[in-house]
Design a protein around this motif. Structure first.
Motif, PDB file in Angstrom:
ATOM      1  N   MET A  67      33.972  46.331 142.310  1.00  0.00           N
ATOM      2  CA  MET A  67      34.994  45.405 141.836  1.00  0.00           C
ATOM      3  C   MET A  67      36.162  45.309 142.818  1.00  0.00           C
ATOM      4  O   MET A  67      36.721  44.231 143.028  1.00  0.00           O
ATOM      5  N   ALA A  68      36.517  46.429 143.447  1.00  0.00           N
ATOM      6  CA  ALA A  68      37.583  46.410 144.450  1.00  0.00           C
ATOM      7  C   ALA A  68      37.177  45.564 145.653  1.00  0.00           C
ATOM      8  O   ALA A  68      37.994  44.820 146.202  1.00  0.00           O
ATOM      9  N   ALA A  69      35.919  45.656 146.052  1.00  0.00           N
ATOM     10  CA  ALA A  69      35.427  44.842 147.167  1.00  0.00           C
ATOM     11  C   ALA A  69      35.469  43.353 146.800  1.00  0.00           C
ATOM     12  O   ALA A  69      35.843  42.514 147.629  1.00  0.00           O
ATOM     13  N   ASP A  70      35.094  43.029 145.563  1.00  0.00           N
ATOM     14  CA  ASP A  70      35.159  41.637 145.109  1.00  0.00           C
ATOM     15  C   ASP A  70      36.602  41.136 145.113  1.00  0.00           C
ATOM     16  O   ASP A  70      36.883  40.016 145.554  1.00  0.00           O
ATOM     17  N   ALA A  71      37.517  41.955 144.614  1.00  0.00           N
ATOM     18  CA  ALA A  71      38.931  41.558 144.572  1.00  0.00           C
ATOM     19  C   ALA A  71      39.477  41.355 145.982  1.00  0.00           C
ATOM     20  O   ALA A  71      40.243  40.417 146.227  1.00  0.00           O
ATOM     21  N   LYS A  72      39.060  42.210 146.896  1.00  0.00           N
ATOM     22  CA  LYS A  72      39.496  42.063 148.288  1.00  0.00           C
ATOM     23  C   LYS A  72      38.966  40.754 148.874  1.00  0.00           C
ATOM     24  O   LYS A  72      39.676  40.061 149.596  1.00  0.00           O
ATOM     25  N   ALA A  73      37.720  40.405 148.535  1.00  0.00           N
ATOM     26  CA  ALA A  73      37.145  39.143 149.001  1.00  0.00           C
ATOM     27  C   ALA A  73      37.896  37.947 148.427  1.00  0.00           C
ATOM     28  O   ALA A  73      37.926  36.877 149.036  1.00  0.00           O
ATOM     29  N   LEU A  74      38.525  38.129 147.272  1.00  0.00           N
ATOM     30  CA  LEU A  74      39.316  37.066 146.653  1.00  0.00           C
ATOM     31  C   LEU A  74      40.734  37.000 147.217  1.00  0.00           C
ATOM     32  O   LEU A  74      41.533  36.170 146.808  1.00  0.00           O
ATOM     33  N   GLY A  75      41.050  37.908 148.141  1.00  0.00           N
ATOM     34  CA  GLY A  75      42.343  37.872 148.804  1.00  0.00           C
ATOM     35  C   GLY A  75      43.401  38.757 148.167  1.00  0.00           C
ATOM     36  O   GLY A  75      44.577  38.632 148.502  1.00  0.00           O
ATOM     37  N   LEU A  76      43.001  39.646 147.280  1.00  0.00           N
ATOM     38  CA  LEU A  76      43.959  40.541 146.647  1.00  0.00           C
ATOM     39  C   LEU A  76      43.918  41.916 147.296  1.00  0.00           C
ATOM     40  O   LEU A  76      42.889  42.334 147.823  1.00  0.00           O
ATOM     41  N   ARG A  77      45.043  42.605 147.231  1.00  0.00           N
ATOM     42  CA  ARG A  77      45.106  43.975 147.760  1.00  0.00           C
ATOM     43  C   ARG A  77      44.590  44.899 146.656  1.00  0.00           C
ATOM     44  O   ARG A  77      45.246  45.068 145.631  1.00  0.00           O
ATOM     45  N   SER A  78      43.428  45.475 146.882  1.00  0.00           N
ATOM     46  CA  SER A  78      42.826  46.334 145.858  1.00  0.00           C
ATOM     47  C   SER A  78      42.738  47.763 146.363  1.00  0.00           C
ATOM     48  O   SER A  78      42.670  48.013 147.562  1.00  0.00           O
ATOM     49  N   VAL A  79      42.752  48.682 145.416  1.00  0.00           N
ATOM     50  CA  VAL A  79      42.657  50.102 145.740  1.00  0.00           C
ATOM     51  C   VAL A  79      41.796  50.775 144.680  1.00  0.00           C
ATOM     52  O   VAL A  79      41.834  50.387 143.512  1.00  0.00           O
ATOM     53  N   VAL A  80      40.997  51.741 145.111  1.00  0.00           N
ATOM     54  CA  VAL A  80      40.181  52.539 144.188  1.00  0.00           C
ATOM     55  C   VAL A  80      40.814  53.916 144.100  1.00  0.00           C
ATOM     56  O   VAL A  80      41.130  54.539 145.118  1.00  0.00           O
ATOM     57  N   PHE A  81      41.020  54.388 142.874  1.00  0.00           N
ATOM     58  CA  PHE A  81      41.514  55.743 142.646  1.00  0.00           C
ATOM     59  C   PHE A  81      40.329  56.580 142.200  1.00  0.00           C
ATOM     60  O   PHE A  81      39.872  56.477 141.065  1.00  0.00           O
ATOM     61  N   PRO A  82      39.785  57.407 143.115  1.00  0.00           N
ATOM     62  CA  PRO A  82      38.573  58.165 142.781  1.00  0.00           C
ATOM     63  C   PRO A  82      38.877  59.397 141.931  1.00  0.00           C
ATOM     64  O   PRO A  82      40.000  59.903 141.921  1.00  0.00           O
ATOM     65  N   ALA A  83      37.861  59.857 141.247  1.00  0.00           N
ATOM     66  CA  ALA A  83      37.979  61.101 140.491  1.00  0.00           C
ATOM     67  C   ALA A  83      38.063  62.260 141.471  1.00  0.00           C
ATOM     68  O   ALA A  83      37.604  62.180 142.616  1.00  0.00           O
ATOM     69  N   ARG A  84      38.657  63.327 141.007  1.00  0.00           N
ATOM     70  CA  ARG A  84      38.799  64.514 141.841  1.00  0.00           C
ATOM     71  C   ARG A  84      37.454  65.200 142.003  1.00  0.00           C
ATOM     72  O   ARG A  84      36.658  65.262 141.075  1.00  0.00           O
ATOM     73  N   ASP A  85      37.214  65.737 143.188  1.00  0.00           N
ATOM     74  CA  ASP A  85      35.967  66.423 143.491  1.00  0.00           C
ATOM     75  C   ASP A  85      36.204  67.922 143.347  1.00  0.00           C
ATOM     76  O   ASP A  85      36.809  68.550 144.219  1.00  0.00           O
ATOM     77  N   TYR A  86      35.778  68.508 142.231  1.00  0.00           N
ATOM     78  CA  TYR A  86      36.013  69.930 141.965  1.00  0.00           C
ATOM     79  C   TYR A  86      34.961  70.793 142.650  1.00  0.00           C
ATOM     80  O   TYR A  86      33.798  70.429 142.714  1.00  0.00           O
ATOM     81  N   HIS A  87      35.403  71.954 143.129  1.00  0.00           N
ATOM     82  CA  HIS A  87      34.510  72.937 143.739  1.00  0.00           C
ATOM     83  C   HIS A  87      34.688  74.251 142.994  1.00  0.00           C
ATOM     84  O   HIS A  87      35.753  74.869 143.054  1.00  0.00           O
ATOM     85  N   PHE A  88      33.669  74.675 142.271  1.00  0.00           N
ATOM     86  CA  PHE A  88      33.761  75.872 141.459  1.00  0.00           C
ATOM     87  C   PHE A  88      33.217  77.112 142.163  1.00  0.00           C
ATOM     88  O   PHE A  88      33.483  78.221 141.745  1.00  0.00           O
ATOM     89  N   LEU A  89      32.454  76.919 143.197  1.00  0.00           N
ATOM     90  CA  LEU A  89      31.894  78.041 143.936  1.00  0.00           C
ATOM     91  C   LEU A  89      32.554  78.124 145.300  1.00  0.00           C
ATOM     92  O   LEU A  89      32.929  77.113 145.889  1.00  0.00           O
ATOM     93  N   GLN A  90      32.684  79.341 145.786  1.00  0.00           N
ATOM     94  CA  GLN A  90      33.266  79.521 147.101  1.00  0.00           C
ATOM     95  C   GLN A  90      32.241  79.107 148.148  1.00  0.00           C
ATOM     96  O   GLN A  90      31.108  79.597 148.145  1.00  0.00           O
ATOM     97  N   THR A  91      32.620  78.214 149.004  1.00  0.00           N
ATOM     98  CA  THR A  91      31.716  77.750 150.059  1.00  0.00           C
ATOM     99  C   THR A  91      32.402  77.931 151.407  1.00  0.00           C
ATOM    100  O   THR A  91      33.622  78.081 151.489  1.00  0.00           O
ATOM    101  N   LEU A  92      31.596  77.902 152.441  1.00  0.00           N
ATOM    102  CA  LEU A  92      32.146  78.054 153.782  1.00  0.00           C
ATOM    103  C   LEU A  92      33.010  76.862 154.167  1.00  0.00           C
ATOM    104  O   LEU A  92      33.964  76.994 154.900  1.00  0.00           O
TER     105      LEU A  92
END
Length: 160
Positions: A67-92
């Motif tokens: 939908m943000a890409a469609d809005a941008k194609a229509l000439g509007l300034r669009s932004v996507v606010f993504p969900a947070r990416d949680y990390h529950f395990l310790q990784t390198l």
């Protein structure tokens, strides 16, 4: 693409929705049964007719990006606010890409640099930092600026 937004705005059912939403001030509205593209056009029409910035809640992050890409194609300034990416395990190592995207979107919200914002339910329900904290942490550097490297290093370390 302005003609498309104007054509949609001329549909009687859309005019009725617009008059209902604009007559109540800052009122939420729900639209069901439309494709992502149709919802993007409707949102663009609503934003332009009201002169307000809109937050559009989608069923998934993928739909928010479409939908943000469609809005941008229509000439509007669009932004996507993504969900947070949680990390529950310790990784390198792991990417902080989503944190950067979230902070970038929050900055655009704070500065008003958008017409339409798209986010899914998960992103909507997650806590964010207060606007004052984001504003206080912001550092703007331009080519040619001179800074105290030790003080700048200390500030970056203090921000995490």
């Amino acid at each position: 693409m302005q003609f498309l937004i104007q054509a949609v705005g001329a549909i009687p059912a859309i005019q009725q929705i617009l008059s209902t939403v604009t007559g109540r001030g800052n009122s939420p509205a729900a639209v069901f049964g439309l494709t992502d593209t149709a919802r993007s056009v409707f949102s663009a029409c609503l934003s332009q007719k009201t002169g307000k910035k809109l937050f559009v809640i989608t069923e998934s992050e993928a739909a928010a990006h479409r939908m943000a890409a469609d809005a941008k194609a229509l000439g509007l300034r669009s932004v996507v606010f993504p969900a947070r990416d949680y990390h529950f395990l310790q990784t390198l190592g792991f990417s902080r890409e989503y944190e950067h995207k979230r902070i970038g979107a929050l900055w655009r919200f704070l500065t008003g640099d958008f017409d339409l914002a798209f986010l899914d339910i998960e992103a909507l329900t997650q806590k964010t930092l207060p606007p004052e904290a984001l504003r206080a942490a912001a550092v703007r550097l331009s080519p040619g600026d001179e800074i105290d490297l030790a003080a700048f290093r200390d500030r970056l370390i203090g921000m995490g």
